[in-house]
Motif scaffolding. Sequence first.
Motif, short mmCIF file in Angstrom:
data_model
loop_
_atom_site.label_atom_id
_atom_site.label_comp_id
_atom_site.label_asym_id
_atom_site.label_seq_id
_atom_site.Cartn_x
_atom_site.Cartn_y
_atom_site.Cartn_z
N SER A 8 0.83 -1.21 0.00
CA SER A 8 0.00 0.00 0.00
C SER A 8 0.86 1.26 0.00
CB SER A 8 -0.92 -0.01 1.23
OG SER A 8 -1.70 1.17 1.29
N THR A 11 2.37 1.64 -3.58
CA THR A 11 1.43 2.01 -4.64
C THR A 11 0.82 3.39 -4.43
OG1 THR A 11 -0.31 0.77 -3.47
CG2 THR A 11 0.87 -0.38 -5.21
N LYS A 12 0.73 3.81 -3.18
CA LYS A 12 0.23 5.17 -2.91
C LYS A 12 1.32 6.21 -3.13
CE LYS A 12 -3.44 3.91 0.34
NZ LYS A 12 -3.91 3.98 1.75
N SER A 13 2.57 5.81 -2.94
CA SER A 13 3.69 6.75 -3.08
C SER A 13 4.09 6.95 -4.54
CB SER A 13 4.91 6.24 -2.30
OG SER A 13 4.62 6.10 -0.93
N THR A 15 2.95 5.85 -8.61
CA THR A 15 2.04 5.21 -9.56
C THR A 15 2.73 5.12 -10.92
OG1 THR A 15 1.06 7.36 -10.11
CG2 THR A 15 -0.03 6.05 -8.39
N SER A 189 -0.25 -4.97 -8.08
CA SER A 189 -1.08 -3.81 -7.74
C SER A 189 -0.96 -2.71 -8.78
CB SER A 189 -0.68 -3.27 -6.36
OG SER A 189 -0.92 -4.23 -5.35
#
Length: 274
Positions: A8, A11-13, A15, A189
């Motif tokens: 998480s 993938t949030k940091s 893309t 992801s």
Amino acid sequence: MSLDKYVSFATKSFTLPDICIRIRSVLDNPRSSANDLGDLISLDSSLTAKVLRLANSSLFRFPSQVESVSKAINIIGGEALYNLVVAETANTAFKYFDTKLIDLDKHWFDSVYCGMVAKQLAKASNIRGSERFFVMGILQNLSELVIAKRSPELYKNYIEQDNDMLLGARQIHHFGFTFSNCSGTILESWKLPLVLYYPVMHANDMSRQAADSDIALLALASRVTSMQQNKKTDADIELFLEDIANNSGVNLDDVANAIEFADRETAKISMLIH
């Protein structure tokens, strides 16, 4: 911290660039043509230049110069071109998760080295689409940067602990998962194709090494890289575990040729992408 939380965080940091998603969409659309793909890549002049430099590099060894994206698509195919774009994106991701705990230049070099070895081994075993092994080799240890950046104290304990455990076992001991497992889950992801993330995700799984030749080859490339790039600690590593030997489709001569190729060409390729 659980694997899901590291995934998480990653993938949030960071893309995937829009260009990767758009290329994937074009490739997956049966109505799209090679011209559609060429037009899309050509919109980004910097990416076009890097892709053409890679297409003309030792990765492919074409007898004549590839001077346009359309020619590159015709010669190496859309999937191979997509893999080159992902490799270029990997360098950006590595820089994004830079941390003082890891020598980023060495980490990048070792990752490209693994990709070069993996590609040559795949070529030797006559696996179609050998260039995807180049990408998988590069991305296999992406998560090490993610983990070091997200949990620096835990990572420091991991690298400072001196014991005789195998690398994968040490990672499971400290984190509950291997770096390749975490990297593969991050790639999933990011919605990369199954043929890219699945072998990375399971590269340390011995039962899958025995059943899947892609996984066996990637595991062998990783072991070769450790042996060659960490000679103080891993010079005596056993390359051909039984499952890898039975399923990789390569022999010691193939490994020696892959090492010779990677020793000679890795610096050039890593700088082309860097």
